[in-house]
Design an enzyme around this catalytic site. Structure first.
Site, PDB file in Angstrom:
ATOM      1  N   HIS A   6       0.806  -1.227   0.000  1.00 32.44           N
ATOM      2  CA  HIS A   6       0.000   0.000   0.000  1.00 32.44           C
ATOM      3  C   HIS A   6       0.835   1.271   0.000  1.00 32.44           C
ATOM      4  CE1 HIS A   6       0.707  -0.639   4.282  1.00 32.44           C
ATOM      5  NE2 HIS A   6       0.474   0.649   4.462  1.00 32.44           N
ATOM      6  N   ASP A  48      -3.444  -1.858  -2.493  1.00 33.77           N
ATOM      7  CA  ASP A  48      -4.575  -1.374  -1.709  1.00 33.77           C
ATOM      8  C   ASP A  48      -5.343  -0.302  -2.488  1.00 33.77           C
ATOM      9  OD1 ASP A  48      -6.228  -0.351   0.380  1.00 33.77           O
ATOM     10  OD2 ASP A  48      -4.753  -1.080   1.817  1.00 33.77           O
ATOM     11  N   LYS A 107      -6.972   2.071  -1.396  1.00 37.40           N
ATOM     12  CA  LYS A 107      -6.862   3.413  -0.828  1.00 37.40           C
ATOM     13  C   LYS A 107      -5.498   4.055  -1.096  1.00 37.40           C
ATOM     14  CE  LYS A 107      -5.552   2.030   3.895  1.00 37.40           C
ATOM     15  NZ  LYS A 107      -5.712   0.557   3.786  1.00 37.40           N
ATOM     16  N   TYR A 165      -6.701  -2.954   8.405  1.00 37.47           N
ATOM     17  CA  TYR A 165      -5.870  -3.712   9.338  1.00 37.47           C
ATOM     18  C   TYR A 165      -6.750  -4.614  10.203  1.00 37.47           C
ATOM     19  CZ  TYR A 165      -2.577  -4.803  13.047  1.00 37.47           C
ATOM     20  OH  TYR A 165      -1.782  -5.466  13.946  1.00 37.47           O
ATOM     21  N   ASN A 169      -7.296 -17.193  24.916  1.00 34.30           N
ATOM     22  CA  ASN A 169      -7.128 -15.733  24.838  1.00 34.30           C
ATOM     23  C   ASN A 169      -7.316 -15.179  23.425  1.00 34.30           C
ATOM     24  OD1 ASN A 169      -4.724 -16.867  23.937  1.00 34.30           O
ATOM     25  ND2 ASN A 169      -3.474 -15.172  24.695  1.00 34.30           N
ATOM     26  N   ARG A 197     -11.766 -13.177  19.033  1.00 38.73           N
ATOM     27  CA  ARG A 197     -11.690 -12.853  17.611  1.00 38.73           C
ATOM     28  C   ARG A 197     -12.843 -13.446  16.796  1.00 38.73           C
ATOM     29  NH1 ARG A 197      -5.923 -12.797  15.444  1.00 38.73           N
ATOM     30  NH2 ARG A 197      -4.921 -11.365  16.868  1.00 38.73           N
ATOM     31  N   GLU A 236      -5.619 -14.864  10.227  1.00 39.02           N
ATOM     32  CA  GLU A 236      -4.862 -15.594  11.240  1.00 39.02           C
ATOM     33  C   GLU A 236      -5.598 -16.838  11.744  1.00 39.02           C
ATOM     34  OE1 GLU A 236      -1.811 -12.284  13.036  1.00 39.02           O
ATOM     35  OE2 GLU A 236      -3.861 -12.194  13.787  1.00 39.02           O
ATOM     36  N   LYS A 263       9.895  -6.824  10.218  1.00 33.76           N
ATOM     37  CA  LYS A 263       9.566  -5.865   9.194  1.00 33.76           C
ATOM     38  C   LYS A 263      10.777  -5.029   8.780  1.00 33.76           C
ATOM     39  CE  LYS A 263       5.079  -4.747  11.298  1.00 33.76           C
ATOM     40  NZ  LYS A 263       4.008  -4.808  10.360  1.00 33.76           N
TER      41      LYS A 263
END
Ligand SMILES: *[C@@H]1O[C@H](CO)[C@@H](O)[C@H](O)[C@H]1NC(C)=O
Ligand SMILES: *[C@@H]1O[C@H](CO)[C@@H](O)[C@H](O)[C@H]1NC(C)=O
Ligand SMILES: *[C@@H]1O[C@H](CO)[C@@H](O)[C@H](O)[C@H]1NC(C)=O
Ligand SMILES: *[C@@H]1O[C@H](CO)[C@@H](O)[C@H](O)[C@H]1NC(C)=O
Length: 416
Positions: free
Chosen positions: A115, A140, A142, A172, A236, A240, A310, A380
């Site tokens: 992006h 992306d 945007k 995200y 935990n 989600r 995920e 990253k």
């Protein structure tokens, strides 16, 4: 002496004493600061960056490098109009031509979702580009128009690189991120190239293995199998998929938010897993994802979950009858080297760059650790530290060229 004079004298002595004390405490600091300043001036004027020493973790080389970050002449990737593809491939140091028989007989497919940062994209692309492979680039929706145009123009120069035929506005942790991969998979499923595994990347990934080594890694333990690191959904992570999440899409700021609506149980009694959004999948598995009723049902059910990329891949790859399934595996596969922030993940390594979303954006002093990892890619990297990117890409290109018996063309070497 009058009483008044005694007071004055005493006062003067006291003042001088205070002054001398302050001077004793503070002066060395002034000198120290002056020398530090002088040293960095000298350093700035002698910015000859030594990447091999930095890759070795040499402290002085890294310190000098950090002082010199701003001095590094950025490589400019200007896309002319009209674009001259022959010239741009040379100027951007793309390796055109097969590097080995091993690589030619094991084509890979790549999905790259990006992006921002055109320079970083070119650097990533030229590192993983191999004429035997095929690439789908998801930009992306945007992203700025000129960014999209530049990516399109560059990729149009290569027969085996194309932009996704359908682009998402990626949020995200939203479903759109998963949909972006699926869009590219649909394109890649009909590719003439007989690719064997597909690997997905984002714009902040960088390879720490060569194309040849990635193939060897897959062949060594994962031939005909999918790599999707992950485990049964731990308690935990239940939040989600327990509640319904919605994507708020706005050009300035998009985000995912939780609603009060409880979700229905997963479809068809599927056990939900939790793992990485990054994978290496076989072609048959991709076909299965696009066609199988369970895959379609899980995809539909996942639309309003948090970060479905995920759970989706790892859940599907734990089905015993999925092509190339690995029902008993957990976190293995060496997909990504990541340094997590304290309390956010398993590793406790310090980060010499800075954290973004609890993941280290590597700095110079992280590079030694990075290249010691067994993973295919590291995350990253970004242009906040141009020198870090420069050193890792020179290291990687050097490694690639040292593994080929093909005739090396002068433009295959990266600039200093
Ligand atoms: C020396 O430098 C430090 C950090 O740049 C600064 O905080 C400090 O005030 C300086 N000391 C003096 C005496 O100038
Ligand atoms: C490239 O690799 C060779 C060994 O394979 C090494 O001697 C040389 O220093 C490396 N150069 C750079 C720029 O990393
Ligand atoms: C494109 O660049 C190549 C290499 O620099 C050059 O030989 C060729 O003439 C250029 N083509 C055009 C149409 O300008
Ligand atoms: C990829 O593109 C290059 C030229 O752009 C071409 O030579 C090569 O044959 C293509 N590879 C495949 C597998 O189609």
């Amino acid at each position: 002496m009058s009483k008044f004079g005694v007071k004055w004298c005493f006062g003067l002595i006291l003042l001088s004493a205070i002054f001398i004390c302050v001077a004793i405490v503070k002066l060395p600091n002034y000198f120290k600061n002056y020398t530090v300043q002088r040293n960095s001036d000298v350093l700035l004027h002698s910015c000859s960056i030594h990447c091999p020493a930095i890759m070795n973790g040499d402290k002085e080389a890294c310190q000098l490098g950090n002082h010199c970050q701003k001095q590094v002449k950025p490589e400019t990737f200007h896309i002319q109009d009209p674009i001259n593809c022959t010239r741009i491939k040379q100027e951007y140091h793309f390796i055109i031509g097969s590097l080995s028989q091993e690589e030619a007989s094991y084509p890979l497919a790549y999905i790259i979702t990006i992006h921002k940062e055109f320079e970083m994209f070119v650097k990533l692309l030229r590192a993983i580009y191999n004429t035997d492979n095929v690439y789908c680039i998801h930009v992306d929706q945007k992203s700025p128009e000129d960014y999209k145009r530049n990516v399109k123009k560059l990729t149009d120069c290569f027969e085996n690189i194309s932009v996704a035929s359908k682009m998402e506005h990626v949020v995200y942790a939203g479903f759109s991120r998963l949909q972006a991969d699926i869009n590219c998979m649909k394109d890649l499923a009909s590719s003439k190239v007989k690719w064997k595994h597909v690997i997905n990347l984002c714009g902040q990934d960088f390879p720490i293995k060569t194309n040849r080594e990635i193939i060897l890694h897959i062949k060594s333990k994962w031939q005909g199998k999918n790599i999707t690191p992950g485990i049964r959904q731990p308690p935990n992570m239940k939040y989600r998929t327990e509640y319904s999440y919605k994507q708020h899409i706005n050009n300035d700021k998009s985000y995912v938010y939780r609603t009060d609506m409880k979700k229905a149980k997963p479809p068809l009694d599927l056990s939900i897993y939790f793992g990485m959004a990054y994978y290496a999948l076989t072609r048959n598995f991709v076909q299965f994802i696009l066609e199988d009723a369970r895959a379609k049902a899980l995809l539909e059910w996942s639309q309003d979950t948090y970060s479905p990329d995920e759970h989706f891949w790892v859940t599907m790859n734990r089905l015993k009858d999925a092509p190339g399934a690995t029902p008993d595996s957990t976190w293995e596969g060496n997909v990504r080297a990541v340094k997590w922030a304290p309390n956010a993940g398993p590793s406790t390594e310090g980060c010499n760059g800075h954290y973004v979303h609890d993941i280290c954006v590597y700095g110079l002093q992280d590079l030694k650790w990075v290249v010691e990892q067994q993973d295919m890619f590291a995350n990253k990297f970004d242009m906040s530290s141009p020198l870090t990117v420069k050193c890792i890409e020179k290291w990687h290109r050097n490694r690639t060229l040292s593994q080929t018996s093909a005739t090396i063309q002068p433009h295959w070497y990266l600039e200093d």
